[in-house]
Design an enzyme around this catalytic site. Structure first.
Site, short mmCIF file in Angstrom:
data_model
loop_
_atom_site.label_atom_id
_atom_site.label_comp_id
_atom_site.label_asym_id
_atom_site.label_seq_id
_atom_site.Cartn_x
_atom_site.Cartn_y
_atom_site.Cartn_z
N HIS A 1 0.84 -1.21 0.00
CA HIS A 1 0.00 0.00 0.00
C HIS A 1 0.87 1.26 0.00
O HIS A 1 1.80 1.37 0.78
CB HIS A 1 -0.92 0.00 1.22
CG HIS A 1 -1.78 1.20 1.30
ND1 HIS A 1 -1.82 2.00 2.41
CD2 HIS A 1 -2.64 1.74 0.40
CE1 HIS A 1 -2.67 2.99 2.20
NE2 HIS A 1 -3.18 2.85 0.98
N ASP B 1 -4.75 3.64 -4.93
CA ASP B 1 -4.88 4.09 -3.55
C ASP B 1 -6.12 4.97 -3.36
O ASP B 1 -6.25 6.01 -4.01
CB ASP B 1 -3.62 4.87 -3.15
CG ASP B 1 -3.46 5.02 -1.65
OD1 ASP B 1 -4.46 4.92 -0.92
OD2 ASP B 1 -2.32 5.23 -1.20
N TYR C 1 10.40 13.62 -11.82
CA TYR C 1 11.66 12.86 -11.76
C TYR C 1 12.03 12.54 -10.32
O TYR C 1 12.44 11.43 -9.99
CB TYR C 1 12.80 13.63 -12.42
CG TYR C 1 12.74 13.69 -13.93
CD1 TYR C 1 12.33 12.62 -14.70
CD2 TYR C 1 13.13 14.86 -14.60
CE1 TYR C 1 12.29 12.70 -16.09
CE2 TYR C 1 13.10 14.95 -15.98
CZ TYR C 1 12.68 13.86 -16.72
OH TYR C 1 12.65 13.94 -18.09
#
Length: 144
Positions: free
Chosen positions: A22, A66, A116
């Site tokens: 998770h 999520d 990034y």
């Protein structure tokens, strides 16, 4: 052989998706993304010859997004002054909508250099042969 597993998902990628917990993140990167340098601390999985949309669709068949965060899916934002078109994002919205009731509301954007930095913390990065620009997408895993 297994039943009901999309054929595009390699054993290595399936293992990685299963290992993730998770809130772990995975990046599905376009062909221009610096996978090896950004992914020094992550698993880099090669899926050359495949595009991002087909991998995204296959992954989301198995991968819960999520539900505890507002935007479990994030795209690399187009740089200011770059007149790049991103029609592939419409495909992403359709795909995400098939698997998450929030639809396109589950998708956010992250500034290129911040993307990034977030990708450096990802559990894994999938290197694809996707030729569309700004086609990078980051998924945050939820619970089943």
């Amino acid at each position: 052989m297994l039943k009901n597993i999309p054929a595009i998902l390699s054993p290595e990628l399936l293992k990685t998706l299963c290992e993730m917990g998770h809130s772990d993140r995975i990046v599905i990167a376009d062909g221009n993304f610096p996978c090896e340098s950004i992914g020094k601390n992550a698993k880099v999985i090669r899926c050359d010859g495949h595009g991002v949309p087909e991998l995204l669709d296959a992954i989301l068949q198995l991968f819960p997004l999520d539900s505890y965060v507002e935007k479990p899916v994030n795209l690399m934002q187009v740089m200011p002054g770059d007149d790049a078109e991103t029609p592939i994002w419409d495909e992403y919205k359709e795909i995400v909508s098939k698997y998450d009731e929030r639809g396109s509301d589950a998708i956010g954007e992250i500034e290129r250099f911040a993307f990034y930095e977030e990708a450096k913390k990802a559990y894994a990065i999938i290197a694809t042969g996707e030729k569309a620009i700004y086609a990078n997408i980051m998924l945050q895993k939820g619970v089943v």
